[in-house]
Design an enzyme around this catalytic site. Structure first.
Site, PDB file in Angstrom:
ATOM      1  N   GLN A  10       0.828  -1.217   0.000  1.00  0.00           N
ATOM      2  CA  GLN A  10       0.000   0.000   0.000  1.00  0.00           C
ATOM      3  C   GLN A  10       0.859   1.262   0.000  1.00  0.00           C
ATOM      4  O   GLN A  10       0.576   2.201  -0.744  1.00  0.00           O
ATOM      5  CB  GLN A  10      -0.900   0.003   1.251  1.00  0.00           C
ATOM      6  N   ASP A  32      10.519  -6.780  -4.572  1.00  0.00           N
ATOM      7  CA  ASP A  32       9.343  -7.349  -3.910  1.00  0.00           C
ATOM      8  C   ASP A  32       9.415  -8.855  -4.143  1.00  0.00           C
ATOM      9  O   ASP A  32      10.107  -9.318  -5.051  1.00  0.00           O
ATOM     10  CB  ASP A  32       8.045  -6.759  -4.518  1.00  0.00           C
ATOM     11  N   TYR A 139       1.885  -8.064  15.022  1.00  0.00           N
ATOM     12  CA  TYR A 139       2.387  -6.972  14.178  1.00  0.00           C
ATOM     13  C   TYR A 139       2.960  -5.860  15.050  1.00  0.00           C
ATOM     14  O   TYR A 139       4.090  -5.415  14.853  1.00  0.00           O
ATOM     15  CB  TYR A 139       1.236  -6.448  13.333  1.00  0.00           C
TER      16      TYR A 139
HETATM   17  C1  VAH Z   1      -2.983  -2.036  10.134  1.00  0.00           C
HETATM   18  N1  VAH Z   1      -2.863  -0.161   8.595  1.00  0.00           N
HETATM   19  O1  VAH Z   1      -4.173  -1.828  10.197  1.00  0.00           O
HETATM   20  C2  VAH Z   1      -2.111  -0.922   9.570  1.00  0.00           C
HETATM   21  C3  VAH Z   1      -1.698   0.012  10.672  1.00  0.00           C
HETATM   22  C4  VAH Z   1      -2.331   1.111  12.786  1.00  0.00           C
HETATM   23  C5  VAH Z   1      -2.616   0.001  11.871  1.00  0.00           C
HETATM   24  O2  VAH Z   1      -0.410  -0.261  11.060  1.00  0.00           O
HETATM   25  O3  VAH Z   1      -2.478  -3.053  10.485  1.00  0.00           O
END
Ligand code: VAH
Length: 316
Positions: A10, A32, A139
């Protein structure tokens, strides 16, 4: 000259054409794990690269003769929860390889961070740069690791590491597995089917940013003179809104109905800030955002209608 990983994601899709306009057509080498096309006249040199392959990563950066690595490859929040081991490979091992590639090739390195580094024990309103960061998503954990290891490489090896904690990024490209991507899907679904079922509850306030602000802010940090920086990682904020507020803004311009049905992603959103304090970025290197929710909405509707080959319903 930039060596970019995760170029088809993105951020990359919009950042790469912008780099061409800001620094000239020979400024990027893109990589990539999948072949990627960009909407620019001359396609930049493309190197297939899986960032988990350390030797290949180091070699590709050397061959590119890049001065800066922009390490964009990552699994976002929702996707990382569904593919935990893969996200650890890419977000942790891939990051280690990126830092080593920068150290060995003596390049600068920029890695996006995220408001996902904050967790339920962080202040949730006007969250400051320095506070408790105990994220509850894989994440978010990988991005805390990235920030700490990037600071370590800067302190121990003098690597010019810089990073920005992005809010939810909104752009007219298809969403990439994030939780904030409801705010991208909603435009596509309402323009295609005049209805959208949002996977977050209507009152879920989150920090968000239109992609043009995000891209310009990133390049402004890259260009900021070293002496203006007081830290390596900065919060970056712009606007905050709830799905209900965004829906009512969009439905001023196009017809449709929005319903709300929380799914597993609600818990990720509820662990994140509602608004961000980015006063240090504004103080140190003159960051300021330009897009509010209404201007972003008018721009998104125009761009998505163009992509769909439909007339723009907004006249003025
Ligand atoms: C997500 N767009 O939704 C990313 C972002 C704050 C969230 O890091 O995982």
């Amino acid at each position: 000259k930039f060596f970019i990983t995760g170029a088809s994601g993105q951020i990359g899709k919009k950042l790469i054409p912008y780099l061409f306009t800001r620094y000239g057509p020979n400024c990027v080498v893109v990589s990539d794990v999948n072949q990627t096309k960009f909407d620019v006249e001359s396609q930049p040199p493309f190197i297939p690269l899986d960032v988990v392959n350390k030797e290949a990563f180091i070699k590709a950066v050397e061959t590119s003769e890049a001065t800066d690595i922009l390490h964009l490859a990552a699994y976002l929040s929702a996707k990382a929860e569904l593919q935990l081991q893969k996200s650890i490979d890419v977000n942790i091992l891939g990051l280690n390889n990126a830092l080593e590639a920068a150290r060995i090739n003596n390049t600068a390195i920029y890695v996006p961070s995220s408001i996902a580094v904050f967790g339920p024990t962080s202040p949730r309103v006007r969250t400051p740069d320095d506070c408790v960061v105990q994220p509850t998503t894989a994440y978010g954990i990988s991005k805390v690791y990235m920030e700490l290891m990037g600071n370590y490489y800067h302190k121990k090896f003098g690597v010019n590491f810089r990073s920005l904690r992005y809010p939810g990024a909104i752009s007219s490209d298809p969403p990439g597995g994030g939780t904030t991507d409801y705010a991208v899907e909603i435009y596509f679904e309402l323009l295609k089917n005049q209805k959208y079922e949002c996977f977050l509850s209507k009152g879920t306030e989150l920090p968000m940013m239109y992609i043009d602000d995000l891209i310009e802010g990133t390049c402004d940090l890259l260009d900021a003179p070293e002496e203006t920086l007081t830290r390596r990682v900065y919060n970056l904020g712009a606007i905050s809104f709830t799905p209900e507020q965004l829906a009512s803004c969009i439905l001023k311009y196009i017809p449709g109905t929005v319903t709300y049905k929380s799914d597993h992603r609600q818990a990720y959103a509820d662990s994140w800030p509602m608004s961000i304090d980015d006063s240090l970025a504004r103080r140190d290197w003159n960051w300021k955002h330009k897009f509010d929710m209404d201007i972003m909405t008018r721009t998104m509707i125009k761009l998505i209608c163009m992509q769909m080959g439909k007339p723009n319903p907004i006249k003025n």
